[in-house]
Every structure is written in structure tokens, then in C-alpha cells.
Scaffold this motif. Sequence first.
Motif, PDB file in Angstrom:
ATOM      1  N   THR A  84      76.415  38.934  67.849  1.00  0.00           N
ATOM      2  CA  THR A  84      75.202  39.625  67.429  1.00  0.00           C
ATOM      3  C   THR A  84      75.041  39.666  65.917  1.00  0.00           C
ATOM      4  O   THR A  84      73.944  39.456  65.414  1.00  0.00           O
ATOM      5  CB  THR A  84      75.180  41.061  67.976  1.00  0.00           C
ATOM      6  OG1 THR A  84      75.186  40.994  69.399  1.00  0.00           O
ATOM      7  CG2 THR A  84      73.948  41.818  67.526  1.00  0.00           C
ATOM      8  N   PHE A  94      71.818  45.365  71.147  1.00  0.00           N
ATOM      9  CA  PHE A  94      73.239  45.650  70.993  1.00  0.00           C
ATOM     10  C   PHE A  94      73.515  47.145  71.162  1.00  0.00           C
ATOM     11  O   PHE A  94      74.463  47.537  71.854  1.00  0.00           O
ATOM     12  CB  PHE A  94      73.731  45.175  69.623  1.00  0.00           C
ATOM     13  CG  PHE A  94      75.154  45.536  69.352  1.00  0.00           C
ATOM     14  CD1 PHE A  94      76.188  44.882  70.006  1.00  0.00           C
ATOM     15  CD2 PHE A  94      75.472  46.551  68.462  1.00  0.00           C
ATOM     16  CE1 PHE A  94      77.502  45.224  69.764  1.00  0.00           C
ATOM     17  CE2 PHE A  94      76.784  46.896  68.222  1.00  0.00           C
ATOM     18  CZ  PHE A  94      77.806  46.231  68.871  1.00  0.00           C
ATOM     19  N   LYS A  95      72.690  47.992  70.559  1.00  0.00           N
ATOM     20  CA  LYS A  95      72.880  49.440  70.689  1.00  0.00           C
ATOM     21  C   LYS A  95      72.748  49.873  72.145  1.00  0.00           C
ATOM     22  O   LYS A  95      73.488  50.751  72.596  1.00  0.00           O
ATOM     23  CB  LYS A  95      71.867  50.188  69.822  1.00  0.00           C
ATOM     24  CG  LYS A  95      72.170  50.109  68.344  1.00  0.00           C
ATOM     25  CD  LYS A  95      71.117  50.839  67.534  1.00  0.00           C
ATOM     26  CE  LYS A  95      71.408  50.734  66.056  1.00  0.00           C
ATOM     27  NZ  LYS A  95      70.363  51.394  65.248  1.00  0.00           N
ATOM     28  N   LYS A  96      71.847  49.254  72.866  1.00  0.00           N
ATOM     29  CA  LYS A  96      71.685  49.583  74.281  1.00  0.00           C
ATOM     30  C   LYS A  96      72.944  49.192  75.061  1.00  0.00           C
ATOM     31  O   LYS A  96      73.415  49.955  75.908  1.00  0.00           O
ATOM     32  CB  LYS A  96      70.464  48.862  74.850  1.00  0.00           C
ATOM     33  CG  LYS A  96      70.194  49.208  76.289  1.00  0.00           C
ATOM     34  CD  LYS A  96      68.952  48.529  76.804  1.00  0.00           C
ATOM     35  CE  LYS A  96      68.759  48.898  78.267  1.00  0.00           C
ATOM     36  NZ  LYS A  96      67.628  48.223  78.854  1.00  0.00           N
ATOM     37  N   ARG A  97      73.504  48.022  74.754  1.00  0.00           N
ATOM     38  CA  ARG A  97      74.732  47.594  75.441  1.00  0.00           C
ATOM     39  C   ARG A  97      75.914  48.506  75.101  1.00  0.00           C
ATOM     40  O   ARG A  97      76.731  48.810  75.969  1.00  0.00           O
ATOM     41  CB  ARG A  97      75.039  46.141  75.106  1.00  0.00           C
ATOM     42  CG  ARG A  97      74.087  45.167  75.779  1.00  0.00           C
ATOM     43  CD  ARG A  97      74.526  43.724  75.627  1.00  0.00           C
ATOM     44  NE  ARG A  97      74.605  43.288  74.251  1.00  0.00           N
ATOM     45  CZ  ARG A  97      73.621  42.664  73.590  1.00  0.00           C
ATOM     46  NH1 ARG A  97      72.485  42.413  74.183  1.00  0.00           N
ATOM     47  NH2 ARG A  97      73.795  42.294  72.336  1.00  0.00           N
ATOM     48  N   VAL A  98      75.993  48.967  73.851  1.00  0.00           N
ATOM     49  CA  VAL A  98      77.061  49.896  73.471  1.00  0.00           C
ATOM     50  C   VAL A  98      76.894  51.210  74.224  1.00  0.00           C
ATOM     51  O   VAL A  98      77.879  51.791  74.716  1.00  0.00           O
ATOM     52  CB  VAL A  98      77.078  50.123  71.942  1.00  0.00           C
ATOM     53  CG1 VAL A  98      77.966  51.295  71.567  1.00  0.00           C
ATOM     54  CG2 VAL A  98      77.540  48.873  71.224  1.00  0.00           C
ATOM     55  N   GLY A  99      75.666  51.677  74.345  1.00  0.00           N
ATOM     56  CA  GLY A  99      75.410  52.904  75.101  1.00  0.00           C
ATOM     57  C   GLY A  99      75.801  52.745  76.565  1.00  0.00           C
ATOM     58  O   GLY A  99      76.435  53.637  77.142  1.00  0.00           O
ATOM     59  N   MET A 153      69.595  44.032  67.208  1.00  0.00           N
ATOM     60  CA  MET A 153      70.329  45.276  66.983  1.00  0.00           C
ATOM     61  C   MET A 153      69.987  46.303  68.052  1.00  0.00           C
ATOM     62  O   MET A 153      70.871  47.014  68.540  1.00  0.00           O
ATOM     63  CB  MET A 153      70.007  45.829  65.591  1.00  0.00           C
ATOM     64  CG  MET A 153      70.820  47.046  65.229  1.00  0.00           C
ATOM     65  SD  MET A 153      72.605  46.776  65.260  1.00  0.00           S
ATOM     66  CE  MET A 153      72.809  45.740  63.856  1.00  0.00           C
ATOM     67  N   THR A 154      68.732  46.366  68.455  1.00  0.00           N
ATOM     68  CA  THR A 154      68.320  47.299  69.503  1.00  0.00           C
ATOM     69  C   THR A 154      69.004  46.958  70.820  1.00  0.00           C
ATOM     70  O   THR A 154      69.501  47.852  71.518  1.00  0.00           O
ATOM     71  CB  THR A 154      66.789  47.267  69.676  1.00  0.00           C
ATOM     72  OG1 THR A 154      66.194  47.623  68.430  1.00  0.00           O
ATOM     73  CG2 THR A 154      66.332  48.227  70.749  1.00  0.00           C
TER      74      THR A 154
END
Length: 167
Positions: A129, A83-88, A80-81
Motif C-alpha cells: 500500500t 488500508f484503514k478499513k482492512r486494519v479495522g 489509504m482509506t
Amino acid sequence: MTAFEPNSLSSYSQEDVQRILQLAIARQADEQDKEFSYEQLLEIATELQISPDNLKLAEIDWRSQHNELRQRQAFNAYRMTKFKKRVGNYAIVNGFLLLIDFVGGGTVTWSLYFLLFCGLVLGLDVWNTFPTKGEDYEKAFQRWNRKHQIKQTINSFVSKWFKAIQI
């Protein structure tokens, strides 16, 4: 619905017994707001005619399952971390490109194609993910777990080496 009658069922399946006892123990622990000691666990097992050896084996199995559950939770948090970095990153890059396109021509044209392509990649990333079951998930978990164990082994070795040097 009628009131509970203790003798209404003459027998219970093993699953029913486990579930009923689990609920009763959980209710008692909630009412008393406490945890059980090993001695209390041993006493309960003795009353249920469970041998200490079987209790010990069950505790070992429980610890193993509990450890694997914690590892899977850590793996899911890691995914999840990432994934959040990739979304950012997606938001920053596409926002920058949209801004350049708008400032350069007063309208948004070519950057929409890049936005759509990156959206497709992000959608595939979501698809890969979030599932927590299946063969791909198991392979990814095993790969992460091996890496994690190797890191722990190396860190342990290095820390022992540094301690040996300091002596």
C-alpha cells in the motif's frame, strides 16, 4: 560569507534561472498576499521574451501535470482509506477471536496463531500500500484511473439520460 554581489556570476543555467525566479515570484506573492491573473502572467512572459504561444503551451502542460497530480493524490487517499478499513477489520476479527479463546479456556492459546497469520497478511498489505513509486504502483494507478474514468463516463451518460427524460 560575503554579501551578495549581483555581478559575481557571469551566467546562470536555465535551472538556476527558473529556481531564482520561482523563489522571487513566490516571495512577492507572499508579501502581497495575492494571486496572479492571466494578464499578469502574460505581462511577465512578455518581459521575459516568452511568446504567447509558448506561454499557452506551457499552461496546457501545467494543467495536465496538475490534473495528474490531483488524480494521484485522490488515488493515494483511496488506497489509504481501503488500508484503514482492512486494519479495522483485522482488529475487530482478531479481538473477537482473542476474546473467544480467553473466555473459552481462561487463557490465550490457539488465537495467537491466527493473530500471527493475520499480522503477516497485514504486513504484506502495508508493503503493497505505501510505496508511491515503481511499476506495481503505476499499474495499480492506471487500473484505478481507468475505473474512475469509466464511472465518470457512465454517471455523465446517466445524468444526461435522466435530464432528457425529464424534458
